[in-house]
Design an enzyme around this catalytic site. Structure first.
Site: not given
Ligand code: GLC
Length: 538
Positions: A96, A197, A249, A318-319
């Site tokens: 990640d 991310d 993401e 995980h979100d």
């Molecule tokens: C992304 C991750 C999340 C995190 C956020 C800030 O959305 O998936 O878990 O809290 O970024 O890094």
């Protein structure tokens, strides 16, 4: 080579996957001990949520050292061993890459707040406005404002996420050099690429006030701007030297933005996560989820299937809360779990399975806010309390949306703590459903959700149309979704009944798979039935 177009990718949330040393926290040796499970599932790559040193305000998404391993998870040697052991099983490792922000405990931040050269401008620092108010009117992703005062520096710093996640300033050229260095560090160790991310937020064009919005005021100053495209192209120069893969993401991404981010000739990302299908059950902002309605969900999926040549397909991470209670039905747990697996593994794109999804794990069974760990949920609770929202209502809102729903420990067997840890307590509550939902039980059951995932993964390997075929939707009603995947003479139709009542569809064909026991298919679907048909030649 585009190996990722044929692969299934599996996401591990390391804190909750497998503990090996009895401290109640998952770790890398634990992951290594479970690699055979992933190989059996037919996984081609693992995306590891962050394993770097971190104060864990956001469980690793607040990194304090990019070139090391969090001692709770092991050491660099463990990571090397993981890469090697995974490779032996034909599995690649993706790290990640969290480079929008660092933890405020990162050395860069410590130096930046003391104005030590060259770190002075590594972050977005700003004084208060002349009237003493915050530097601008932006609001952040976790529901709070996004400026935090720092006594040491005597200025505010920008944080789009938690207070301890300070945004990096890419106007300062050294920051990008640091990131390139981080990429090389891990690529040299043998990782195959990165999940990036919130990668479309990197570049902030100015810190001017944003247009007022219900959520995320200021967004137009950082959402997928040209500066971000430029950064991605520069990172790609490093990545290309290793033929590395990236999946971004990308929040609030539109198909137009997505095409720009992923077009192969632009050399930015290989693949991205879009959010539209995950927002169809949401009202206004993500913390207000209303009931799931299949039709808008199908329409969002169809739109992205048509608009992009290749998609990252996912229903969980995980979100997000778990998919069965959300898009399926607890009362039809097994059937709807298999139906969702069918959707995931037969759309056009690269499927991502989130840990526990392959055994149909469901949302947490916590009783109240004090059992939560998620920084976002705790923030939302604080804000709702400040507005005097009564506790019962607060809990209803948070329980349905909390990211902890997906973060409870993996349910391996029906022993203490579901086989996740030998400690008395795991770092986050184990879902009591493990007595009924666990891998050990499902391994010995040919009818289980786990067996279905394995079988579909195999079917995907055998049928090129299911991997590389084009996508054509045939029916998308308020409960039925039917589509065809075709490659040359090979043509397969998938029919899914997203409801607890029987349904009829127009398609016929030779039955390849059904999550019910049946011999042939006459167009009638049972509740939550999923069928895969081989289309007969015309
Ligand atoms: C992304 C991750 C999340 C995190 C956020 C800030 O959305 O998936 O878990 O809290 O970024 O890094």
């Amino acid at each position: 080579m585009e190996w990722w177009k044929d692969a299934i990718i599996y996401q591990i949330y390391p804190r909750s996957f497998q503990d090996s040393n009895g401290d109640g926290i998952g770790d890398i040796p634990g992951i290594i001990s479970r690699l055979d499970h992933l190989q059996e599932l037919g996984v081609g790559a693992i995306w590891l949520s962050p394993v770097y040193p971190s104060p864990n305000d956001d469980n690793g998404y607040d990194i304090s050292d990019y070139k090391n391993i969090n001692p709770e998870y092991g050491a660099l040697e463990d990571m090397d061993r993981l890469i090697l052991e995974a490779k032996r099983r034909g599995i690649r490792i993706l790290m990640d890459l969290v480079i929008n922000h660092t933890s405020t405990q990162h050395e860069w931040f410590e130096k930046s707040r003391r104005r030590i050269v060259p770190y002075t401008d590594y972050y977005y620092w700003a004084p208060p406005r002349p009237d003493g108010s915050l530097p601008n009117n932006w609001t952040g992703f976790f529901g709070e404002n996004c400026w935090q005062w720092d006594d040491v520096r005597g200025e505010y710093y920008l944080h789009l996420f938690a207070r301890t996640q300070a945004d990096l300033n890419y106007h300062c050229p050294q920051v990008l050099d640091e990131v390139k260095d981080i990429l090389r560090f891990w690529l040299d160790r043998g990782v195959a690429g990165f999940r990036c991310d919130v990668i479309n937020l990197l570049w902030k064009d100015s810190l001017a006030d944003g247009e007022k919005r219900l959520a995320l005021t200021g967004l137009e100053h950082y959402l997928t701007l040209e500066g971000t495209h430029g950064i991605l192209r520069q990172l790609r120069e490093v990545l290309d030297g290793y033929r590395a893969f990236t999946v971004g993401e990308t929040v609030f991404v539109t198909p137009d933005m997505a095409r720009d981010l992923c077009a192969p000739e632009r050399r930015e990302l290989d693949l991205l996560f879009s959010f539209e299908h995950m927002e169809t059950d949401q009202y206004f902002i993500k913390w207000l989820k209303r009931d799931f309605r299949p039709k808008p969900f199908f329409e969002a999926l169809i739109k992205w299937q048509q608009e992009l040549p290749w998609n990252a397909i996912y229903l969980e991470n995980h979100d997000q809360p778990r998919s069965i209670p959300r898009f399926g039905c607890d009362g039809w747990w097994r059937e709807s779990g298999k139906l969702l697996a069918t959707l995931l593994l037969t759309l056009r794109g690269t499927p991502f399975i989130y840990q526990g999804q392959e055994i149909g794990m469901v949302d947490f069974d916590f009783d109240g806010v004090d059992q939560l760990n998620d920084v976002e949920s705790r923030n939302v609770n604080r804000i709702l309390s400040a507005y005097h929202v009564p506790e019962g209502l607060r809990w209803r809102i948070i329980a349905r949306t909390s990211r902890d729903n997906a973060r409870t420990p993996m349910q391996w067997d029906d022993g203490p703590n579901a086989g996740f840890t030998t400690a008395d307590r795991a770092w986050l509550g184990v879902n009591r459903s493990y007595h009924f939902v666990n891998l050990a039980d499902q391994e010995s059951d040919p009818d289980s959700i786990w067996s279905w995932y394995k079988d579909l993964a195999k079917l995907r390997r055998e049928r090129e149309a299911l991997r590389r075929g084009d996508f054509l939707w045939l029916e998308a009603t308020h409960r039925v979704f039917v589509y065809r995947r075709r490659l040359g003479a090979e043509s397969v139709t998938v029919a899914l009944n997203f409801s607890g009542r029987p349904a009829r569809v127009g398609s016929r064909g030779t039955l390849l798979r059904s999550n019910y026991r049946r011999d042939g298919f006459d167009g009638r679907l049972q509740p939550w039935e999923a069928v895969i048909l081989e289309d007969r030649p015309l």
